[in-house]
Design an enzyme around this catalytic site. Sequence first.
Site, PDB file in Angstrom:
ATOM      1  N   ASP A  48      -8.704   7.693   8.649  1.00 51.11           N
ATOM      2  CA  ASP A  48      -9.624   8.168   9.349  1.00 51.11           C
ATOM      3  C   ASP A  48     -10.977   8.101   8.897  1.00 51.11           C
ATOM      4  O   ASP A  48     -12.175   7.857   9.353  1.00 51.11           O
ATOM      5  CB  ASP A  48      -9.286   9.677   9.748  1.00 51.11           C
ATOM      6  CG  ASP A  48      -8.817  10.356   8.583  1.00 51.11           C
ATOM      7  OD1 ASP A  48      -8.769  10.071   7.577  1.00 51.11           O
ATOM      8  OD2 ASP A  48      -8.958  11.791   9.023  1.00 51.11           O
ATOM      9  N   ASP A  72      -4.883  23.816  12.473  1.00 51.79           N
ATOM     10  CA  ASP A  72      -4.929  22.752  11.328  1.00 51.79           C
ATOM     11  C   ASP A  72      -4.947  23.551  10.190  1.00 51.79           C
ATOM     12  O   ASP A  72      -5.779  24.496  10.114  1.00 51.79           O
ATOM     13  CB  ASP A  72      -5.968  22.123  11.494  1.00 51.79           C
ATOM     14  CG  ASP A  72      -6.086  20.555  10.791  1.00 51.79           C
ATOM     15  OD1 ASP A  72      -5.957  20.568   9.607  1.00 51.79           O
ATOM     16  OD2 ASP A  72      -5.944  19.737  11.633  1.00 51.79           O
ATOM     17  N   SER A 125      -3.200  16.024   7.610  1.00 50.87           N
ATOM     18  CA  SER A 125      -3.286  15.799   9.128  1.00 50.87           C
ATOM     19  C   SER A 125      -2.861  14.599   9.429  1.00 50.87           C
ATOM     20  O   SER A 125      -2.242  14.300  10.457  1.00 50.87           O
ATOM     21  CB  SER A 125      -5.008  15.844   9.341  1.00 50.87           C
ATOM     22  OG  SER A 125      -5.345  16.913   9.229  1.00 50.87           O
ATOM     23  N   HIS A 168      -5.594  10.528   0.692  1.00 47.08           N
ATOM     24  CA  HIS A 168      -6.291   9.387   1.173  1.00 47.08           C
ATOM     25  C   HIS A 168      -6.157   8.415   0.075  1.00 47.08           C
ATOM     26  O   HIS A 168      -6.234   7.068   0.428  1.00 47.08           O
ATOM     27  CB  HIS A 168      -7.762   9.555   1.031  1.00 47.08           C
ATOM     28  CG  HIS A 168      -8.204  10.491   2.002  1.00 47.08           C
ATOM     29  ND1 HIS A 168      -8.565  10.290   3.531  1.00 47.08           N
ATOM     30  CD2 HIS A 168      -8.234  12.068   2.187  1.00 47.08           C
ATOM     31  CE1 HIS A 168      -8.704  11.411   4.125  1.00 47.08           C
ATOM     32  NE2 HIS A 168      -8.744  12.493   3.402  1.00 47.08           N
TER      33      HIS A 168
HETATM   34  O1  2PG Z   1     -10.519  16.448   5.255  1.00 46.37           O
HETATM   35  C1  2PG Z   1      -9.467  15.565   4.817  1.00 46.37           C
HETATM   36  O2  2PG Z   1      -9.752  14.360   4.933  1.00 46.37           O
HETATM   37  C2  2PG Z   1      -8.110  15.960   4.630  1.00 46.37           C
HETATM   38  C3  2PG Z   1      -8.075  16.524   3.208  1.00 46.37           C
HETATM   39  O3  2PG Z   1      -8.394  15.372   2.349  1.00 46.37           O
HETATM   40  O4  2PG Z   1      -7.691  16.927   5.494  1.00 46.37           O
HETATM   41  P1  2PG Z   1      -6.927  16.753   6.755  1.00 46.37           P
HETATM   42  O5  2PG Z   1      -5.667  15.980   6.580  1.00 46.37           O
HETATM   43  O6  2PG Z   1      -6.523  18.179   7.261  1.00 46.37           O
HETATM   44  O7  2PG Z   1      -7.595  15.935   7.568  1.00 46.37           O
HETATM   45 MN    MN Z   2      -4.721  19.035   9.030  1.00 47.55          MN
HETATM   46 MN    MN Z   3      -7.516  19.386   5.646  1.00 46.69          MN
END
Ligand code: 2PG
Ligand code: MN
Ligand code: MN
Length: 558
Positions: A287, A29, A82, A141
């Site tokens: 998420d 990641d 992610s 997000h």
């Molecule tokens: O932590 C998270 O929510 C994102 C960054 O906003 O990171 P990742 O996409 O790697 O989960």
């Molecule tokens: Mn990621």
């Molecule tokens: Mn991230």
Amino acid sequence: MASSGQVSFKLEDHPKLPKGKRIAVVVLDGWGEYKPDQYNCIHVAQTPTMDSLKQGAPDRWRLIRAHGNAVGLPTEDDMGNSEVGHNALGAGRIFAQGAKLVDLALASGKIYDGEGFKYISESFEKGTLHLIGLLSDGGVHSRLDQLQLLLKGASERGAKRIRVHVLTDGRDVLDGSSVGFVETLENDLAKLREKGVDARIASGGGRMYVTMDRYENDWDVVKRGWDAQVLGEAPHKFKNAVEAVKKLRENANDQYLPPFVIVDDNNKAVGPIVDGDAVVTINFRADRMVMLAKALEYQDFNKFDRVRVPKIRYAGMLQYDGELKLPSRYLVSPPEIDRTSGEYLVHNGVRTFACSETVKFGHVTFFWNGNRSGYFNPQMEEYVEIPSDVGITFNVQPKMKALEIGEKARDAILSGKFDQVRVNIPNGDMVGHTGDIEATVVACKAADEAVEMILDAIEQVGGIYIVTADHGNAEDMVKRNKSGEPLLDKNGDLQILTSHTCQPVPIAIGGPGLAPGVRFRSDVPNGGLANVAATVMNLHGFVAPNDYETTLIEVADN
Ligand SMILES: O=C(O)[C@@H](CO)OP(=O)(O)O
Ligand SMILES: [Mn+2]
Ligand SMILES: [Mn+2]
């Protein structure tokens, strides 16, 4: 694919590649490729395993695209993340993602014709419209401009009283930028007030400390948000949100600001959520909104004491979980990510093991499977979650659970019970987001050691590995100008980059089980994460479905 309305999941045999090899699919990641300077933590760290993959067979290591259009984001300036990264890896196709779907729905006005908006708008006459979400232009997000359009659109369509519950960012954008975002929002709300709409910020807090936990790592985070947003209670009370953020930043960064509520002259919270109100969670990404969605929507809920459960009309910006149908109301339909590689493979006899630690667990399961919780076939799959540390920032524990993930993967490979062992190794990303360069170097080393452990196991069983990443992060820890020079702030300090990047990511294949002659094709120069699924299917001995993005590999006759 579809025959008489039914999907056939039968895959054709690959003409040249055998079945039955054990395959490790490793996703690092936040591990991109960038020029080797002192702010590239992957370069600074000792990463002998990843280095050897790069310096090994030149036709078995390459870079692939992990941002922008390659992962279904609106523009080429959008960094990867992610959600979209693992969606693309697992689904083998590029879907227009939440960010883009919301843009389109707002631009066409269709968002206001949908069931979701109609449902919440029935509260506009008597109740308050609450908007809860991440306040930045990070685009991972949520996006500020989408919030601005929604505020305008909802007020034009009858919302008379609006309360915004802001979550400050500093993770997808520079730390400290939240002050400016709150100022911008305050200006917009002031303009709405001039038009007779009673619009205000009601509460706030830093995204990592308030509301936006994920994968049920720490329900206290969601509770702190609930108390402020719904109950109107928080340890910090202010009359003004800009003042709140400036003051609270004296002891915390944007990601971790403590919860606050805005109060009136009588010290009374200006915007608790009460019976008859409407609520929209404005994040498009799933998420970190699913837990709040559960608290807002589930009647039976025991993760924390909600104290008071208002009767509200709630809609998500999107539906966050297609399997749980959560939330049941939403403003924009989510991407329909169907027929993912995981679903195909279980139908074709591939037994799968997936593992990460809590903070990334859903990435190799939920996101990988097209935003879907649970197994396709519990007889064929096993998903293992290693509990993450709770209540810390990961720079104090930069090794995280990399070793444990490596061990679990190793054991799964050696057990002979699985054909595919899939992991996400979180360190580069989670520690990269803290902006702590030294800790991120330690993190990268730990991630590399986990990869080594997995490759050793593959070596022992005559298997195949495929190692890649979902987007960049640890390879660049400073903000730069167009020519790549680090930028300084007005005090002459380096501007630390806590966010992801737009850099490409490496992909490597190998292992004793890889058939001779397998190499990366040279005719897919723009290959991206969505090309990986077909590649993995080939390595399992199958041809990918026609509509998947093409495979990255070929088998040379030699
Ligand atoms: O932590 C998270 O929510 C994102 C960054 O906003 O990171 P990742 O996409 O790697 O989960
Ligand atoms: Mn990621
Ligand atoms: Mn991230």
